[in-house]
Motif scaffolding. Structure first.
Motif: not given
Length: 333
Positions: A176-178, A191-193, A198-200, A237-238
């Protein structure tokens, strides 16, 4: 390949489609609390999925209907044994849909804040419970010789399944952040990026542990190949989000979900629901399937309907492909 094998593959494809699409959908809902700053940014996040969230749920309805028709024994055992978690998911999806529709019906701040809280929790809870459910399906549950679930709700809360829930929760939030970074402009995109990066990292650690555990317990050569694809795609993806290539990152996170779900189904086959009491009591694609005639009719219906569904969903995403930001929200400037 027999028709029951074909329908096992088709059901796997339906779940892959659901987790790919509803995955970022859930992720955006969770990010309304983790990422958004202020009412305008929450509206931006909700608007990124506003035109598509209900279409994404079509995949879940189709997967459930296909399971009922193609593998009635699987459907009966699954929905009776997993009654409480599936009921919680269903209630969450109902409240979530109402929240999307009712949030903007009144302008009072408390009214909108309460519905936004509902969107957050009804995105987070299903994102976790789907992983728990599939973890138990792959691991096996207490099924007796009559193909009936004889365990309890607490049997479903085992370490493997709970780890699976953490995997889907973190992976969907990363997805979702991506998606948000791909669909927005301005500060929220930046900020989403950063949050996606971090989530990745967290997702990579949790997912790697779960996939390795799955491979050791029930995997084979094909599931190993799928696992390696999932791991490589997640790393890609990260790396892509780190250099600002949101489109590549979103595609690769989608490949991660596709390969991970494919691995679970590959590790499961030819069972559809293993018995932890006695392997001979497991539900398989053979003993849980409908008659060949039923499967034949279903195949013809799927051949006609599936292209239409793919066509109108693709058209929807094409129409609403533009990025948005707070400057596009009426009354925010």
């Amino acid at each position: 390949m027999e028709l029951h094998d074909v329908w096992f593959v088709l059901i796997a494809v339906l779940w892959i489609g659901y987790f790919f699409l509803e995955g970022f959908d859930f992720g955006v809902g969770i990010l309304t609390k983790l990422l958004a700053r202020g009412r305008a940014e929450k509206r931006v996040l909700i608007n990124t999925i506003g035109p598509v969230w209900d279409g994404n749920e079509v995949w879940l309805l189709t997967a459930g209907g296909a399971t009922f028709a193609a593998f009635p024994e699987w459907y009966a055992t699954l929905f009776s044994g997993f009654y409480l978690p599936l009921l919680i998911i269903l209630v969450c999806l109902i409240i979530r849909g109402v929240a999307f529709e009712y949030r903007a019906k009144r302008s009072e701040e408390n009214w909108q804040r309460n519905w936004e809280q509902a969107i957050f929790w009804t995105s987070l809870i299903p994102a976790f419970l789907w992983g728990v459910a599939f973890g138990n399906i792959v691991r096996g549950v207490k099924i007796d010789e009559n193909m009936e679930f004889v365990g309890s709700f607490w049997d479903l809360l085992n370490p493997y399944a709970l780890l699976g829930g953490l995997v889907t929760l973190t992976l969907f939030t990363f997805h979702g952040a991506v998606f948000v970074s791909l669909k927005t402009v301005g500060d929220i995109r930046i900020r989403a990026r950063a949050l996606a990066l971090k989530l990745g990292m967290v997702t990579a650690v949790v997912a790697l542990g779960f996939l390795i555990w799955t491979q050791i317990d029930t995997g084979d050569t094909w599931s190993l190949v799928a696992m390696l694809i999932a791991v490589v795609a997640l790393v890609g993806a990260i790396a892509a989000i780190k250099v600002g290539r949101e489109g590549w990152s979103f595609a690769l996170s989608g490949v991660t979900i596709t390969a991970a779900v494919a691995m679970l189904f590959l590790a499961l086959f030819p069972d559809v629901m293993p018995s932890s009491l006695n392997p001979e009591w497991s539900l398989t694609v053979t003993n849980a399937s409908s008659s060949p005639y039923t499967l034949k009719i279903m195949t013809w219906c799927a051949a006609i309907a599936t292209p239409l569904v793919l066509l109108y969903q693709s058209w929807t995403y094409w129409v609403f492909r533009k990025r948005i930001g707070t400057q596009h929200i009426a009354g925010s400037h």
